[in-house]
Design a protein around this motif. Structure first.
Motif, PDB file in Angstrom:
ATOM      1  N   GLN A 246      -5.392  -7.327  -1.312  1.00  0.00           N
ATOM      2  CA  GLN A 246      -4.438  -6.870  -0.297  1.00  0.00           C
ATOM      3  C   GLN A 246      -4.640  -5.374  -0.035  1.00  0.00           C
ATOM      4  N   PHE A 247      -4.654  -5.017   1.247  1.00  0.00           N
ATOM      5  CA  PHE A 247      -4.791  -3.625   1.683  1.00  0.00           C
ATOM      6  C   PHE A 247      -3.646  -3.306   2.651  1.00  0.00           C
ATOM      7  N   PRO A 248      -2.422  -3.184   2.175  1.00  0.00           N
ATOM      8  CA  PRO A 248      -1.313  -2.922   3.105  1.00  0.00           C
ATOM      9  C   PRO A 248      -1.446  -1.554   3.774  1.00  0.00           C
ATOM     10  N   ASN A 249      -1.009  -1.488   5.015  1.00  0.00           N
ATOM     11  CA  ASN A 249      -0.914  -0.200   5.700  1.00  0.00           C
ATOM     12  C   ASN A 249       0.297   0.558   5.181  1.00  0.00           C
ATOM     13  N   SER A 250       0.219   1.879   5.234  1.00  0.00           N
ATOM     14  CA  SER A 250       1.388   2.685   4.876  1.00  0.00           C
ATOM     15  C   SER A 250       1.378   3.976   5.675  1.00  0.00           C
ATOM     16  N   VAL A 251       2.536   4.595   5.763  1.00  0.00           N
ATOM     17  CA  VAL A 251       2.687   5.880   6.456  1.00  0.00           C
ATOM     18  C   VAL A 251       3.418   6.833   5.525  1.00  0.00           C
ATOM     19  N   VAL A 252       2.818   7.988   5.270  1.00  0.00           N
ATOM     20  CA  VAL A 252       3.440   8.994   4.413  1.00  0.00           C
ATOM     21  C   VAL A 252       3.776  10.220   5.244  1.00  0.00           C
ATOM     22  N   ASP A 253       4.799  10.938   4.846  1.00  0.00           N
ATOM     23  CA  ASP A 253       5.177  12.148   5.574  1.00  0.00           C
ATOM     24  C   ASP A 253       5.855  13.118   4.622  1.00  0.00           C
ATOM     25  N   THR A 287       9.100  10.860   3.723  1.00  0.00           N
ATOM     26  CA  THR A 287       9.213   9.441   4.028  1.00  0.00           C
ATOM     27  C   THR A 287       7.961   8.743   3.511  1.00  0.00           C
ATOM     28  N   TRP A 288       8.105   7.452   3.237  1.00  0.00           N
ATOM     29  CA  TRP A 288       6.976   6.614   2.832  1.00  0.00           C
ATOM     30  C   TRP A 288       7.310   5.205   3.305  1.00  0.00           C
ATOM     31  N   THR A 289       6.586   4.734   4.308  1.00  0.00           N
ATOM     32  CA  THR A 289       6.802   3.411   4.882  1.00  0.00           C
ATOM     33  C   THR A 289       5.604   2.544   4.535  1.00  0.00           C
ATOM     34  N   ILE A 290       5.859   1.393   3.909  1.00  0.00           N
ATOM     35  CA  ILE A 290       4.792   0.565   3.347  1.00  0.00           C
ATOM     36  C   ILE A 290       4.945  -0.863   3.860  1.00  0.00           C
TER      37      ILE A 290
END
Length: 521
Positions: A246-253, A287-290
Motif C-alpha cells: 500500500q502506498f497511500p497519498n498524504s498531505v503534510v503542512d 496538518t497531516w491528511t492521510i
C-alpha cells in the motif's frame, strides 16, 4: 597568562591559569537529564528506551523531526502504545544522526509564534542511521518484520521521476547506480525495492509505504516509481509489489525553519542550560491528511492527523496556495533583496501580489468555497509573515524546475483554459528565470540549486527577454505542452524585461489589480 592574588600584606601566592579548576561540563540532553528540565518544557510521557521499532523514516531532516516524529510522540502519549519507535535514516550527511546518537536520540522542538515558543523534547526516534555508512544496510532495515510503516521526506528530487510524466527517470545516474549495486542503493526508490524484495523472499507482510513529500499524488507517484524500478530487475517482484504493498497519498503542512548555528544556543536557553545539538524550530500550525489504509498505525488521528478517503482537494490546496506562493515570494523577494520569506511577505507590494496570486489565480482552480478560500489566504499571509520563522530564499527556491509543474504550471493551464488572466504566475516564472543570472551578483541572497541548472543557465544568458522566455517555456521536461504558448511566451517575456530593466517594484505594481493593492495597504 599569570595571575597574582594579594592574600595578605605580607604574603603572595603566584600561579598560572592552568592551575584553576576546570569549568564544569555543560550537560547534554539525554534521558538522564529529563527530570531536570524546566517545568515549562514538555517531555515524552513514556520512557524513550521502552519503544520498539515500528516505523522506518527515510530523510532525517528538520521537517520530519518537527512533524511526523512529533505527531507520533503525541499519538504514543495518547494511548500508551510503545510499538511505534522510529528508525530515522539520514540519506546523505551524518551530522544530525551523529548529534542525535550523542544525546540518546532526543531533541527539542521549538514552535514559535508571536514572540513565544512551545518547547517539547521528542523521544520517538529510537535509532538514527546514516545510510552511506550503515553496515546493516537500509533494505535490510526495511525488511525487518517489526517495521510496519515506512515514511519518507526526501524532497521531490529524491523520487527520481520526471515532474511532467511522473515516471521513473531512467537517465538518472543514481537510478543507474542502484540497478548495478543492489546491496548499497543510494536512492529511496532502490532502498524500497530491495527491502521489499527481501520481504517477499521471506514470505513476510510488507510495510505500508507512506510518502510525506510535496508531490501531486505522492503515494501514487512513489508506487509507480517503485514498480518501474522493480520491473527492471524482476517482473515477478514488480507484480508482487503492485498487488501487496500500500502506498497511500498524504498531505503534510508545517513551515519548518532550516537549522542555523544559533539554534543550539536558543535551545539551551529554553532548556535551562542543557545542551541540545539537534533542535528544530517551526511554526505552531500543523496538518497531516492521510488516505486511509489497512493495517496497524499509531493513533495519529488523536494527535491532529486526519484520515480521509481521498486527499486530492487537500493536496491541490496545499501545493497551489502555500507552496506555489512560497515560490513567488522567494524568487521575487530575493530579487528585491529580502533574505527570508517573512521579510518578503511583510513588504506591502509583494504581500499584495501574494494575496492576488492566491485569490485570483491559484484559488479559482480549487474546489474551496469563496469564504473558505479567503479565510485560508488570510491564515497563510499570517503564517508567511511570522518573523520567528527564518525561511531562507535558497531553501524555498531550490529545485524550481521540479516544482514548477505541480505548484504553478498546472494551475496556470486551468486558468488559461477558463479564460482567466495569469499575470502573477507569468511574473513568478520570469523571476525564476531571472535568478539563473542574478545569482552571480556578489550581493545575491539566493543560490541557484536546480537539477537542470547546467542546461538552463545558458538559456538565461540570452539577452533578448522574449527569446529567453521562449527557450525556457519550450522545455517540455519542465512545462509540458503549454496552451496558447505564443501568448504565454510574450507574457513571461514582458515580465522578464520589466524585472531586468525596471526592477521588482515596477514589475509587481504593473501586475497588481487596484482593488487588491489598496486592500493590502
Amino acid at each position: 597568562m599569570r595571575n597574582v592574588f594579594n592574600i595578605s600584606p605580607a604574603r603572595y601566592i603566584e600561579f598560572t591559569a592552568t592551575d584553576l579548576p576546570p569549568a564544569p561540563p555543560v550537560p547534554r540532553l539525554s534521558e538522564a537529564v529529563l527530570g531536570r528540565l524546566p517545568s515549562g518544557v514538555t517531555r515524552p510521557g513514556f520512557a524513550p528506551r521502552s519503544l520498539s521499532k515500528g516505523i522506518l523514516h527515510l530523510g532525517c531532516g528538520s521537517f520530519h523531526r518537527a512533524h511526523q516524529a512529533l505527531v507520533t510522540q503525541h499519538a504514543i502519549d495518547a494511548v500508551s502504545d510503545p510499538r511505534w519507535g522510529i528508525v530515522s535514516v539520514a540519506m546523505a550527511r551524518p551530522m544530525v544522526v551523529d548529534a542525535l546518537r550523542s544525546q540518546d536520540n532526543l531533541y527539542t522542538t521549538l514552535l514559535h509564534d508571536d514572540g513565544q515558543a512551545r518547547v517539547e523534547v521528542v523521544g520517538t526516534i529510537v535509532e538514527g542511521v546514516h545510510a552511506p555508512s550503515d553496515r546493516l544496510g537500509v533494505p535490510s532495515r526495511i525488511a525487518d518484520p517489526g517495521i510496519k510503516i515506512v515514511t519518507l521526506t526526501v524532497t521531490a528530487s529524491g523520487y527520481c521521476v520526471s515532474p511532467v510524466t511522473g515516471q521513473l527517470d531512467l537517465d538518472c545516474d543514481q537510478v543507474r547506480h542502484d540497478l548495478r549495486h543492489p546491496r548499497r542503493p543510494v536512492t529511496p526508490i532502490g532502498m524500497l525495492v530491495y527491502g521489499l524484495a527481501e520481504v517477499r523472499r521471506r514470505g513476510g507482510t510488507p510495510p505500508v509505504v507512506l510518502s510525506c513529500d510535496n508531490l501531486c499524488a505522492n503515494g501514487r507517484t512513489l508506487r509507480a516509481a517503485v514498480i518501474d524500478f522493480a520491473a527492471l530487475r524482476d517482473g515477478g517482484l514488480a507484480d508482487w509489489i503492485a498487488r501487496n504493498v500500500q502506498f497511500p497519498n498524504s498531505v503534510v503542512d508545517r513551515i519548518v525553519q532550516p537549522a542555523t548555528p544559533a539554534d543550539p544556543a536558543a535551545a539551551r536557553n529554553w532548556l535551562g542550560g542543557i545542551e541540545d545539538q539537534a533542535p528544530v524550530s517551526a511554526e505552531p500550525f500543523m496538518t497531516w491528511t492521510i488516505e486511509d489504509f489497512d493495517g496497524d498505525r499509531p493513533r495519529w488521528d488523536l494527535a491532529g492527523a486526519h484520515f480521509v478517503n481521498d486527499v486530492t482537494d487537500h493536496e491541490l490546496a496545499k501545493l497551489r496556495l502555500l507552496n506555489g506562493t512560497h515560490m513567488l515570494l522567494a524568487y521575487l523577494g530575493a530579487l528585491a533583496g529580502y533574505r527570508t520569506v517573512a521579510a518578503a511577505a511583510a513588504d506591502p507590494t509583494l504581500g499584495a501580489l501574494a494575496r492576488q496570486f492566491m485569490l485570483c489565480e491559484q484559488g479559482p482552480t480549487l474546489s474551496l468555497p469563496p469564504a473558505e478560500l479567503r479565510r485560508t489566504v488570510d491564515e497563510l499571509m499570517i503564517r508567511f509573515r511570522n518573523p520567528a520563522i527564518c525561511h531562507d530564499m535558497t531553501r524555498v527556491g531550490r529545485n524550481g524546475s521540479d516544482k514548477m509543474m505541480p505548484r504553478v504550471v498546472a494551475a496556470l493551464r486551468d486558468n488559461v483554459a477558463a479564460g482567466r488572466p495569469t499575470p502573477a504566475a507569468a511574473l513568478l516564472i520570469a523571476a525564476w528565470i531571472r535568478w539563473f543570472t542574478a545569482a552571480r551578483a556578489a550581493d545575491a541572497v539566493m543560490e541557484v540549486i536546480d537539477p537542470r541548472a547546467n542546461s538552463l543557465t545558458p538559456l538565461a544568458d540570452v539577452a533578448d527577454s522574449h527569446l529567453c522566455a521562449q527557450r525556457f517555456l519550450q522545455r517540455t521536461d519542465i512545462f509540458g505542452t503549454l496552451p496558447e504558448p505564443d501568448r504565454l511566451q510574450r507574457q513571461v517575456g514582458d515580465a522578464l524585461a520589466d524585472l531586468t530593466h525596471e526592477g521588482v517594484d515596477v514589475a509587481v505594481r504593473r501586475r497588481l489589480t487596484s482593488v487588491l493593492e489598496g486592500s493590502a495597504r
